[in-house]
Motif scaffolding. Sequence first.
Motif, PDB file in Angstrom:
ATOM      1  N   GLU A 187      48.593  41.285  40.106  1.00 57.17           N
ATOM      2  CA  GLU A 187      48.599  41.093  41.160  1.00 57.17           C
ATOM      3  C   GLU A 187      47.118  40.916  41.680  1.00 57.17           C
ATOM      4  O   GLU A 187      45.965  41.321  41.926  1.00 57.17           O
ATOM      5  CB  GLU A 187      48.556  42.520  41.901  1.00 57.17           C
ATOM      6  N   LYS A 188      47.012  39.490  43.005  1.00 57.87           N
ATOM      7  CA  LYS A 188      45.409  39.395  43.694  1.00 57.87           C
ATOM      8  C   LYS A 188      44.376  39.243  43.115  1.00 57.87           C
ATOM      9  O   LYS A 188      43.707  39.983  43.312  1.00 57.87           O
ATOM     10  CB  LYS A 188      45.151  40.447  44.469  1.00 57.87           C
ATOM     11  N   VAL A 189      44.328  38.284  42.020  1.00 55.17           N
ATOM     12  CA  VAL A 189      43.104  37.794  41.005  1.00 55.17           C
ATOM     13  C   VAL A 189      42.439  36.772  41.867  1.00 55.17           C
ATOM     14  O   VAL A 189      43.005  36.226  42.445  1.00 55.17           O
ATOM     15  CB  VAL A 189      43.398  37.602  39.824  1.00 55.17           C
ATOM     16  N   ARG A 190      40.878  37.315  42.544  1.00 58.76           N
ATOM     17  CA  ARG A 190      39.895  36.638  43.376  1.00 58.76           C
ATOM     18  C   ARG A 190      38.398  36.512  41.452  1.00 58.76           C
ATOM     19  O   ARG A 190      38.675  37.261  41.183  1.00 58.76           O
ATOM     20  CB  ARG A 190      40.083  37.289  44.258  1.00 58.76           C
TER      21      ARG A 190
ATOM     22  N   THR B 296      49.113  50.518  38.293  1.00 58.52           N
ATOM     23  CA  THR B 296      48.571  49.549  39.039  1.00 58.52           C
ATOM     24  C   THR B 296      47.139  50.156  38.739  1.00 58.52           C
ATOM     25  O   THR B 296      46.410  51.217  39.336  1.00 58.52           O
ATOM     26  CB  THR B 296      48.743  49.603  40.409  1.00 58.52           C
TER      27      THR B 296
ATOM     28  N   ASN C   4      43.247  49.141  39.419  1.00 59.58           N
ATOM     29  CA  ASN C   4      41.955  47.947  39.740  1.00 59.58           C
ATOM     30  C   ASN C   4      41.287  47.814  39.303  1.00 59.58           C
ATOM     31  O   ASN C   4      40.421  48.910  38.762  1.00 59.58           O
ATOM     32  CB  ASN C   4      42.071  48.827  41.013  1.00 59.58           C
TER      33      ASN C   4
ATOM     34  N   THR D 158      37.213  45.798  39.308  1.00 66.16           N
ATOM     35  CA  THR D 158      36.548  45.080  39.734  1.00 66.16           C
ATOM     36  C   THR D 158      35.419  44.983  38.745  1.00 66.16           C
ATOM     37  O   THR D 158      34.258  45.708  38.380  1.00 66.16           O
ATOM     38  CB  THR D 158      35.639  45.877  41.080  1.00 66.16           C
TER      39      THR D 158
ATOM     40  N   CYS E   8      34.894  39.396  39.684  1.00 65.64           N
ATOM     41  CA  CYS E   8      36.482  39.077  39.339  1.00 65.64           C
ATOM     42  C   CYS E   8      36.782  40.208  40.733  1.00 65.64           C
ATOM     43  O   CYS E   8      36.139  41.579  39.910  1.00 65.64           O
ATOM     44  CB  CYS E   8      36.627  39.203  38.203  1.00 65.64           C
TER      45      CYS E   8
ATOM     46  N   ALA F  91      41.203  42.541  40.477  1.00 64.35           N
ATOM     47  CA  ALA F  91      42.505  41.936  40.070  1.00 64.35           C
ATOM     48  C   ALA F  91      42.932  42.657  40.010  1.00 64.35           C
ATOM     49  O   ALA F  91      42.201  44.231  39.668  1.00 64.35           O
ATOM     50  CB  ALA F  91      42.188  41.677  38.368  1.00 64.35           C
ATOM     51  N   ALA F  92      44.159  43.177  40.001  1.00 67.68           N
ATOM     52  CA  ALA F  92      44.743  44.166  40.266  1.00 67.68           C
ATOM     53  C   ALA F  92      45.782  44.481  38.350  1.00 67.68           C
ATOM     54  O   ALA F  92      47.054  43.467  38.706  1.00 67.68           O
ATOM     55  CB  ALA F  92      45.965  44.509  41.752  1.00 67.68           C
ATOM     56  N   HIS F  93      46.158  44.825  37.924  1.00 69.79           N
ATOM     57  CA  HIS F  93      46.818  44.630  36.514  1.00 69.79           C
ATOM     58  C   HIS F  93      47.556  46.256  36.423  1.00 69.79           C
ATOM     59  O   HIS F  93      47.464  46.773  37.090  1.00 69.79           O
ATOM     60  CB  HIS F  93      45.663  45.181  34.980  1.00 69.79           C
TER      61      HIS F  93
END
Length: 150
Positions: A92-95, A125, A127, A129, A140, A142-144
Amino acid sequence: MRTFTTLDEVAGAANSEIGTSDWFVIDQDRINLFADATADHQWIHVDADAAAAGPFGTTIAHGFLTLSLLPHLGSKVFTLENPGAKLNYGLEKVRFPNPVPVDSRVRAHVAFGDVKELPAGKQLTVNYTIEIEGQAKPACVAAHVVLLLS
């Protein structure tokens, strides 16, 4: 290193910091191997001469290379040794807020987010960083999402 042996231990760590991995070097060989594995040979990643004249002054790692390091970096922070299957459910929400220049060192800050009850176990989930040594912005975030089946 934190080890979780039961689903209750995982649930007890919901919404908490788990730890930080050791530093990991992203060198040109790793970038080239990733380019070969994914057929992504864009010059910014693999052509040192062209990249030297580009926006970052050097080659940079693929964003997906950085993302693909989550399992490795996470394994240096925690293990899930609870009985039952552990399944990758997605992201979810990967940046990618900051490029990773060649020969940079990165590490993962890991926190557990929500732990949801499922009929067959739990949904965790994790998280991440991914920090670049000496840089203020992460490479990066990201929530895995992991399914832990009982």
